[in-house]
Each structure stands twice: as structure tokens, then as C-alpha cells.
Design an enzyme around this catalytic site. Structure first.
Site, PDB file in Angstrom:
ATOM      1  N   SER A   8      -3.532   1.540  -1.245  1.00 53.51           N
ATOM      2  CA  SER A   8      -2.295   0.928  -0.744  1.00 53.51           C
ATOM      3  C   SER A   8      -1.272   2.010  -0.431  1.00 53.51           C
ATOM      4  O   SER A   8      -0.811   2.720  -1.329  1.00 53.51           O
ATOM      5  CB  SER A   8      -1.713  -0.028  -1.783  1.00 53.51           C
ATOM      6  OG  SER A   8      -0.389  -0.356  -1.394  1.00 53.51           O
ATOM      7  N   HIS A  33      -4.800  -0.395   2.876  1.00 53.82           N
ATOM      8  CA  HIS A  33      -4.026  -1.586   2.498  1.00 53.82           C
ATOM      9  C   HIS A  33      -2.551  -1.343   2.834  1.00 53.82           C
ATOM     10  O   HIS A  33      -1.950  -0.357   2.419  1.00 53.82           O
ATOM     11  CB  HIS A  33      -4.212  -1.860   1.008  1.00 53.82           C
ATOM     12  CG  HIS A  33      -3.629  -3.157   0.547  1.00 53.82           C
ATOM     13  ND1 HIS A  33      -4.271  -4.366   0.715  1.00 53.82           N
ATOM     14  CD2 HIS A  33      -2.467  -3.441  -0.083  1.00 53.82           C
ATOM     15  CE1 HIS A  33      -3.526  -5.334   0.198  1.00 53.82           C
ATOM     16  NE2 HIS A  33      -2.413  -4.800  -0.292  1.00 53.82           N
ATOM     17  N   ASP A  35       1.198  -3.011   2.787  1.00 53.36           N
ATOM     18  CA  ASP A  35       2.022  -4.042   2.148  1.00 53.36           C
ATOM     19  C   ASP A  35       3.329  -4.254   2.893  1.00 53.36           C
ATOM     20  O   ASP A  35       4.184  -3.362   2.914  1.00 53.36           O
ATOM     21  CB  ASP A  35       2.353  -3.620   0.709  1.00 53.36           C
ATOM     22  CG  ASP A  35       1.158  -3.739  -0.218  1.00 53.36           C
ATOM     23  OD1 ASP A  35       0.522  -4.805  -0.216  1.00 53.36           O
ATOM     24  OD2 ASP A  35       0.869  -2.761  -0.938  1.00 53.36           O
ATOM     25  N   MET A  37       6.805  -6.296   3.030  1.00 56.00           N
ATOM     26  CA  MET A  37       7.695  -7.095   2.179  1.00 56.00           C
ATOM     27  C   MET A  37       9.019  -7.334   2.891  1.00 56.00           C
ATOM     28  O   MET A  37       9.578  -6.412   3.488  1.00 56.00           O
ATOM     29  CB  MET A  37       7.973  -6.345   0.879  1.00 56.00           C
ATOM     30  CG  MET A  37       6.722  -5.958   0.119  1.00 56.00           C
ATOM     31  SD  MET A  37       7.156  -5.046  -1.360  1.00 56.00           S
ATOM     32  CE  MET A  37       5.517  -4.707  -2.012  1.00 56.00           C
ATOM     33  N   HIS A  66      -1.235  -6.952   4.223  1.00 59.55           N
ATOM     34  CA  HIS A  66      -0.880  -7.967   3.226  1.00 59.55           C
ATOM     35  C   HIS A  66       0.579  -8.352   3.450  1.00 59.55           C
ATOM     36  O   HIS A  66       1.483  -7.578   3.142  1.00 59.55           O
ATOM     37  CB  HIS A  66      -1.102  -7.357   1.827  1.00 59.55           C
ATOM     38  CG  HIS A  66      -0.656  -8.211   0.694  1.00 59.55           C
ATOM     39  ND1 HIS A  66      -0.477  -7.711  -0.578  1.00 59.55           N
ATOM     40  CD2 HIS A  66      -0.363  -9.542   0.611  1.00 59.55           C
ATOM     41  CE1 HIS A  66      -0.090  -8.680  -1.386  1.00 59.55           C
ATOM     42  NE2 HIS A  66       0.002  -9.796  -0.693  1.00 59.55           N
ATOM     43  N   MET A  68       3.828 -10.103   2.593  1.00 63.76           N
ATOM     44  CA  MET A  68       4.628 -10.762   1.548  1.00 63.76           C
ATOM     45  C   MET A  68       5.937 -11.162   2.195  1.00 63.76           C
ATOM     46  O   MET A  68       7.001 -10.610   1.913  1.00 63.76           O
ATOM     47  CB  MET A  68       4.822  -9.802   0.368  1.00 63.76           C
ATOM     48  CG  MET A  68       3.546  -9.633  -0.460  1.00 63.76           C
ATOM     49  SD  MET A  68       3.559  -8.131  -1.447  1.00 63.76           S
ATOM     50  CE  MET A  68       2.897  -6.995  -0.226  1.00 63.76           C
ATOM     51  N   MET A 137      -3.716 -11.750  -6.472  1.00 60.97           N
ATOM     52  CA  MET A 137      -2.684 -10.861  -7.019  1.00 60.97           C
ATOM     53  C   MET A 137      -2.870 -10.732  -8.530  1.00 60.97           C
ATOM     54  O   MET A 137      -2.855 -11.729  -9.253  1.00 60.97           O
ATOM     55  CB  MET A 137      -1.287 -11.403  -6.716  1.00 60.97           C
ATOM     56  CG  MET A 137      -0.907 -11.424  -5.241  1.00 60.97           C
ATOM     57  SD  MET A 137      -1.136  -9.866  -4.376  1.00 60.97           S
ATOM     58  CE  MET A 137      -0.060  -8.774  -5.318  1.00 60.97           C
ATOM     59  N   ASP A 175      -5.520  -7.139  -6.193  1.00 64.22           N
ATOM     60  CA  ASP A 175      -4.361  -6.353  -5.778  1.00 64.22           C
ATOM     61  C   ASP A 175      -3.316  -6.278  -6.886  1.00 64.22           C
ATOM     62  O   ASP A 175      -2.662  -7.270  -7.201  1.00 64.22           O
ATOM     63  CB  ASP A 175      -3.763  -6.978  -4.513  1.00 64.22           C
ATOM     64  CG  ASP A 175      -2.699  -6.087  -3.892  1.00 64.22           C
ATOM     65  OD1 ASP A 175      -2.527  -4.937  -4.362  1.00 64.22           O
ATOM     66  OD2 ASP A 175      -2.036  -6.553  -2.947  1.00 64.22           O
TER      67      ASP A 175
HETATM   68  C1  DX5 Z   1       2.230  -5.360  -4.763  1.00 65.47           C
HETATM   69  C2  DX5 Z   1       1.392  -4.886  -3.599  1.00 65.47           C
HETATM   70  C3  DX5 Z   1       0.236  -4.053  -4.007  1.00 65.47           C
HETATM   71  C4  DX5 Z   1       0.646  -2.707  -4.559  1.00 65.47           C
HETATM   72  C5  DX5 Z   1      -0.445  -2.197  -5.445  1.00 65.47           C
HETATM   73  O1  DX5 Z   1       3.211  -6.228  -4.313  1.00 65.47           O
HETATM   74  O2  DX5 Z   1       0.862  -6.019  -2.915  1.00 65.47           O
HETATM   75  O3  DX5 Z   1      -0.668  -3.871  -2.936  1.00 65.47           O
HETATM   76  O4  DX5 Z   1       0.900  -1.773  -3.534  1.00 65.47           O
HETATM   77  O5  DX5 Z   1       0.039  -1.068  -6.100  1.00 65.47           O
HETATM   78  P1  DX5 Z   1      -0.485  -0.636  -7.541  1.00 65.47           P
HETATM   79  O6  DX5 Z   1      -1.940  -0.341  -7.408  1.00 65.47           O
HETATM   80  O7  DX5 Z   1       0.346   0.561  -7.839  1.00 65.47           O
HETATM   81  O8  DX5 Z   1      -0.232  -1.797  -8.488  1.00 65.47           O
HETATM   82 ZN    ZN Z   2      -0.852  -5.675  -1.465  1.00 63.89          ZN
END
Ligand code: DX5
Ligand code: ZN
Length: 221
Positions: A8, A33, A35, A37, A66, A68, A137, A175
Site C-alpha cells: 500500500s 494498493h 488508498d 480517502m 481502494h 474510501m 478490512m 487490508d
Molecule cells: C487503511 C488502508 C490500508 C492501509 C494499510 O485505511 O485501507 O490499505 O494503507 O496500511 P498498514 O498495512 O500500515 O495497516
Molecule cells: Zn486499503
């Protein structure tokens, strides 16, 4: 079976993203990956289209995006345009989830659904056969570096049997808080894809950490 590994980039050095992507390209990783947000669905804001587009220019592995964000259906085609290969939306964020899944596939991407720790995987039953990926998650979304939630093992096993019952081809992705200690039991419970942020990027040698995660499950059938 070996896991698929998805580092990620939320935990990467954003000032040196090109170097971080090159490291992933050279590593045993299977996906990148990404993320996204929005500060509404989750309390944090990460990055959006221009950054993903820049990452795509250098990436030689599929982008596993991903989302969010609330109302993800508004942005499906835009994420395809900047280079998403797999697009996951949260079940908690999309009112007409079935339609959103079809929209993702019609745009030419693999469709994933992400599930928060409080959401039962049984809620996926009626869409499972349409999915390419379920992102379970194992922390509450919003931040990297959080502690893995133990109940995830039970959810993986339950989801695995639902996938069999519905003849789904969906991969189970884990994740949040993944590391060398929980990777093996997660694979034994039935996971396919491991996302890892901090465990990879805070390491002195991220490439060898990716390789070590990849080698987990070597002894599994
Ligand atoms: C959390 C993200 C994850 C995060 C994982 O909201 O969706 O993908 O980047 O990071 P680690 O492995 O550090 O928990
Ligand atoms: Zn993620």
C-alpha cells in the site's frame, strides 16, 4: 498456495513516489494498493486522480484502487481513466451496490467490495458471484499503521465458505495491520491477497519484506 502481495503506497514516501514504484516493480509484489480517502467516509484525506495518474505512468503492476469515499459511483469512470485495474468500493458507502459493481465492470475494471470490521460478510451473499475481489478490512479504514483486528480470521473463514456456496471466483484480500506474524494464519483461514503498508515501507529493505510475505504459505497446499 502463495499469497498475492499488494504493497500500500499510503505508507510510501510521497516525495519519492517514482522511486517507491520502481521498488515495487522490481519486487515480488503482484499489485500496487492505492488508498483513496475523502475526509468524509473516513476521517483522513489521502490523494486523488493526479497522483494516481502519475503512479500509473511508472507502474508495471496492476493498480488495486481502494476507494474510501462516499458515493463512489460518481467517480467510477474517472478512476478507470487514471489507470485503475481493480476498483473496490465500500459496501457501507454505496447505496445501490449491485449497480455500482456492474458499472465498474462495464468500465473495464475488476470489481471489488470492501467491508468494514463491523459489517458482516453475510451481507455480500447476493453480490458475491459478481465480484472479483472482497477487501476485508482488518482495521478501521482511514489510517495506516493500525493494529490488526483478531476477529478477521473468523470473517475470512466465513467468507471463504460463502464464496464456495455461491460459486464465486472472488479473491479475499486482507487490508490493515498485516505483518509476518498474521500472514500465515490468514492464508490458512483462506485469504488470497495481503495488503501491507507500514510493514513494507518502514522496513530497511522493503523488497526483501515483500519477498518474505510472498513466501508465506509455501507449505500450504
Ligand atoms: C487503511 C488502508 C490500508 C492501509 C494499510 O485505511 O485501507 O490499505 O494503507 O496500511 P498498514 O498495512 O500500515 O495497516
Ligand atoms: Zn486499503
Amino acid at each position: 498456495m502463495n499469497p498475492l502481495i499488494a504493497p500500500s503506497i499510503l505508507a510510501a514516501d510521497f516525495a519519492n513516489l517514482q522511486r517507491e514504484i520502481a521498488m515495487i516493480n522490481e519486487s515480488a509484489a503482484d499489485y500496487i494498493h492505492v488508498d483513496v480517502m475523502d475526509g468524509v467516509f473516513v476521517p483522513n484525506i489521502s490523494f486523488g486522480m493526479p497522483v494516481i495518474k502519475a503512479v500509473k505512468k511508472h507502474a508495471r503492476k496492476p493498480l488495486d484502487v481502494h476507494l474510501m469515499i462516499v458515493e463512489p459511483e460518481r467517480y467510477v469512470e474517472a478512476f478507470k481513466e487514471v489507470g485503475a485495474d481493480i476498483l473496490s468500493v465500500h459496501i457501507e458507502a454505496s447505496t445501490h451496490l449491485h449497480r455500482t459493481i456492474q458499472q465498474i465492470k462495464a468500465a473495464g475494471m475488476k470489481a471489488g467490495v470492501a467491508v468494514n470490521p463491523h459489517t458482516s460478510v453475510s451481507q455480500l451473499r447476493d453480490v458475491l458471484a459478481d465480484l472479483d475481489l472482497v477487501c476485508l478490512m482488518s482495521v478501521n479504514p482511514g489510517f495506516g499503521g493500525q493494529k490488526f483486528i483478531h476477529n478477521t480470521y473468523r470473517k475470512v473463514a466465513e467468507l471463504r465458505s460463502l464464496i464456495e456456496q455461491t460459486h464465486s471466483n472472488a479473491l479475499i484480500e486482507i487490508d490493515g495491520g498485516v505483518n509476518e506474524d498474521n500472514a500465515q494464519p490468514l492464508m490458512e483461514a483462506g485469504a488470497h491477497v495481503l495488503v501491507a503498508g507500514n510493514f513494507v515501507f518502514s522496513a530497511f529493505d522493503p523488497k526483501s519484506v515483500i519477498q518474505r510475505l510472498k513466501d508465506v504459505g509455501q507449505s500450504l497446499a
